[in-house]
Design an enzyme around this catalytic site. Structure first.
Site, PDB file in Angstrom:
ATOM      1  N   SER A   1      24.875-125.203  69.071  1.00  0.00           N
ATOM      2  CA  SER A   1      24.184-123.831  68.444  1.00  0.00           C
ATOM      3  C   SER A   1      23.599-123.359  69.621  1.00  0.00           C
ATOM      4  O   SER A   1      23.013-123.627  70.796  1.00  0.00           O
ATOM      5  CB  SER A   1      23.200-124.615  67.645  1.00  0.00           C
TER       6      SER A   1
ATOM      7  N   TYR B   1      15.532-129.476  66.488  1.00  0.00           N
ATOM      8  CA  TYR B   1      16.716-129.323  66.141  1.00  0.00           C
ATOM      9  C   TYR B   1      17.535-128.902  67.454  1.00  0.00           C
ATOM     10  O   TYR B   1      18.694-129.462  67.545  1.00  0.00           O
ATOM     11  CB  TYR B   1      16.832-128.021  65.185  1.00  0.00           C
TER      12      TYR B   1
ATOM     13  N   LYS C   1      20.859-130.817  69.633  1.00  0.00           N
ATOM     14  CA  LYS C   1      22.478-130.195  69.875  1.00  0.00           C
ATOM     15  C   LYS C   1      22.511-130.232  71.423  1.00  0.00           C
ATOM     16  O   LYS C   1      23.578-130.627  71.923  1.00  0.00           O
ATOM     17  CB  LYS C   1      22.258-128.765  69.332  1.00  0.00           C
TER      18      LYS C   1
HETATM   19  N1  LIG Z   1      25.215-122.339  60.119  1.00  0.00           N
HETATM   20  C1  LIG Z   1      24.668-121.991  61.071  1.00  0.00           C
HETATM   21  O1  LIG Z   1      24.114-120.720  61.331  1.00  0.00           O
HETATM   22  C2  LIG Z   1      24.787-122.789  62.359  1.00  0.00           C
HETATM   23  C3  LIG Z   1      24.557-122.489  63.413  1.00  0.00           C
HETATM   24  C4  LIG Z   1      24.657-123.187  64.750  1.00  0.00           C
HETATM   25  C5  LIG Z   1      25.109-124.243  64.406  1.00  0.00           C
HETATM   26  N2  LIG Z   1      25.647-125.004  63.033  1.00  0.00           N
HETATM   27  C6  LIG Z   1      25.798-126.411  63.190  1.00  0.00           C
HETATM   28  O2  LIG Z   1      26.931-126.405  62.480  1.00  0.00           O
HETATM   29  C7  LIG Z   1      27.225-127.177  61.840  1.00  0.00           C
HETATM   30  C8  LIG Z   1      27.580-127.298  60.156  1.00  0.00           C
HETATM   31  O3  LIG Z   1      26.539-126.288  59.700  1.00  0.00           O
HETATM   32  P1  LIG Z   1      26.681-125.887  58.321  1.00  0.00           P
HETATM   33  O4  LIG Z   1      25.795-124.443  58.396  1.00  0.00           O
HETATM   34  O5  LIG Z   1      27.976-125.734  57.646  1.00  0.00           O
HETATM   35  O6  LIG Z   1      25.764-126.787  57.614  1.00  0.00           O
HETATM   36  P2  LIG Z   1      25.996-127.733  56.165  1.00  0.00           P
HETATM   37  O7  LIG Z   1      24.656-128.427  55.856  1.00  0.00           O
HETATM   38  O8  LIG Z   1      26.533-126.555  55.157  1.00  0.00           O
HETATM   39  O9  LIG Z   1      26.967-128.704  56.538  1.00  0.00           O
HETATM   40  C9  LIG Z   1      26.842-130.046  56.979  1.00  0.00           C
HETATM   41  C10 LIG Z   1      27.353-130.969  56.330  1.00  0.00           C
HETATM   42  O10 LIG Z   1      27.306-132.367  56.920  1.00  0.00           O
HETATM   43  C11 LIG Z   1      26.946-133.167  55.981  1.00  0.00           C
HETATM   44  N3  LIG Z   1      25.927-134.132  56.720  1.00  0.00           N
HETATM   45  C12 LIG Z   1      24.976-133.874  57.035  1.00  0.00           C
HETATM   46  N4  LIG Z   1      24.217-135.106  57.688  1.00  0.00           N
HETATM   47  C13 LIG Z   1      25.160-136.147  57.496  1.00  0.00           C
HETATM   48  C14 LIG Z   1      25.242-137.479  57.490  1.00  0.00           C
HETATM   49  N5  LIG Z   1      24.344-138.111  58.251  1.00  0.00           N
HETATM   50  N6  LIG Z   1      26.234-138.020  57.203  1.00  0.00           N
HETATM   51  C15 LIG Z   1      27.258-137.407  56.562  1.00  0.00           C
HETATM   52  N7  LIG Z   1      27.234-136.247  56.254  1.00  0.00           N
HETATM   53  C16 LIG Z   1      26.297-135.386  56.615  1.00  0.00           C
HETATM   54  C17 LIG Z   1      26.347-132.494  54.692  1.00  0.00           C
HETATM   55  O11 LIG Z   1      26.398-132.850  53.468  1.00  0.00           O
HETATM   56  C18 LIG Z   1      27.083-130.913  54.963  1.00  0.00           C
HETATM   57  O12 LIG Z   1      28.334-131.342  53.978  1.00  0.00           O
HETATM   58  C19 LIG Z   1      25.754-128.261  61.930  1.00  0.00           C
HETATM   59  O13 LIG Z   1      26.016-129.220  63.003  1.00  0.00           O
HETATM   60  C20 LIG Z   1      24.822-127.068  62.245  1.00  0.00           C
HETATM   61  O14 LIG Z   1      23.740-127.763  63.114  1.00  0.00           O
HETATM   62  C21 LIG Z   1      25.326-124.105  62.040  1.00  0.00           C
END
Ligand SMILES: NC(=O)c1ccc[n+]([C@@H]2O[C@H](COP(=O)([O-])OP(=O)(O)OC[C@H]3O[C@@H](n4cnc5c(N)ncnc54)[C@H](O)[C@@H]3O)[C@@H](O)[C@H]2O)c1
Length: 327
Positions: A119, A143, A147
């Protein structure tokens, strides 16, 4: 190729799963469905489990062997900054502990390729206008630290047992590649605005006295479908020699909060005149990615503009349960 997508039911993961399915790859999804739902993964097998739980390593290893997994894309993480400040240990256990479990299973099962969701939060409050991968990393909350630690763990596994990896540092992910795969969480700007509008309330803008042209914060918005494509490019690159393992994923240009709110008004036909509230702590005035490295080395470029991003987010919102009726 057989690919395990951990967190593949989530907002970004489900987009990557769908692209992989369309490309004819074998996909197995692992997800605890804590922030998502099973129908988002379509026909691919889904193993419902918490990867941070005790006993996860053996179960993950079994799934990797059963599906002859070649590579893992690791999305699963908790991602609420405020919550991470309030519950740091839980965040370390979930994000760092969960990732260690996945990597341990990979080592045992002989899986040598990982793509990791990092991130822009690793940069904290960067001292430059446009952030390059080598810009100083100084995450300002647990958070963001989880990362950066994740990236360090990958480096160490590469050295110790030959892991081949890519970490993608996402900037502001938005939009929807398909109307059924919208961002279900109300945490990022566009869903926050749509959430307010769906309750008949004015969107909120936090601070309009930043040192930017219109006084509101500037961010680099990347379409989630472009971001999903970046994972496919990274996956292909893992077959060869990589000069670098860490890549920003952004567009190289920014949009202000005011511009985004206005774009939502244009697309929806709704009045999006905002109410202005005080600044939130920890919001840098501007966060824009240098997108040069990923273009040079992986041949990936995100070109979708703000209008298209907002239109796709609106369409997905309107396809969901909180559809907004125009007055
Ligand atoms: N959305 C953003 O703007 C953004 C920006 C930077 C980084 N990220 C990173 O991208 C990744 C995905 O983000 P997203 O926006 O799709 O979030 P999201 O919450 O929609 O997706 C995360 C998925 O992982 C699953 N999950 C979480 N913890 C878990 C665990 N311990 N065991 C099994 N499953 C688990 C959740 O149920 C979900 O389906 C994350 O690592 C997040 O930190 C997202």
């Amino acid at each position: 190729m057989s690919i395990m997508v951990v967190g593949g039911a989530g907002y970004i993961g489900a987009h990557v799963v769908r692209l992989l399915q369309q490309a004819g790859e074998d996909v197995v999804v692992v997800d605890d469905l804590s922030t998502s739902s099973a129908e988002r993964v379509g026909e691919s097998p889904l193993v419902v489990m918490d990867v941070a739980a005790d006993g996860a390593v053996g179960r993950l290893e079994d799934v990797m062997r059963e599906h002859a997994v070649d590579a893992v894309i690791h999305f699963a993480a908790r991602k609420q900054v405020g919550e991470s400040v309030a519950r740091p240990l839980w965040y370390y256990r979930q994000n760092v502990g969960g990732m260690v479990n996945v990597l341990e299973a990979m080592q045992e099962a002989g899986v040598r390729k990982m793509i990791f969701s990092s991130s822009a939060a690793v940069y904290g409050m960067p001292p430059v206008e446009v952030v390059e991968e080598d810009t100083v990393k100084n995450p300002i909350n647990p958070y963001g630290r989880t990362k950066l630690i994740g990236e360090w763990i990958l480096e160490d596994c590469e050295r110790a047992w030959g892991l081949n990896w890519v970490a993608l540092r996402y900037f502001n992910v938005a939009g929807a590649g398909w109307p059924d795969l919208g961002d279900g969480a109300v945490m990022n700007l566009i869903p926050m605005v749509l959430d307010r509008l769906s309750r008949g309330e004015a969107p909120r803008v936090f601070g309009e006295d930043y040192p930017t042209p219109d006084g509101t914060c500037i961010r680099d918005y990347v379409h989630v479908k472009d971001l999903a494509e970046a994972h496919i490019a990274a996956m292909r690159a893992l077959d060869g020699q990589l000069a670098h393992h860490v890549f920003n994923v952004g567009t190289g240009t920014g949009a202000s909060v005011t511009e985004v709110v206005r774009a939502i008004g244009e697309v929806s036909g709704l009045d999006t005149t905002p109410v202005v509230e005080p600044r939130r702590p920890g919001d840098p005035p501007q966060l824009i990615a240098s997108a040069a490295r990923i273009e040079d080395e992986l041949g990936f470029r995100s070109a979708t503009g703000l209008g298209e991003i907002v239109a796709s987010a609106w369409e997905a919102w309107q396809a969901g349960p909180r559809r907004i009726e125009r007055p």
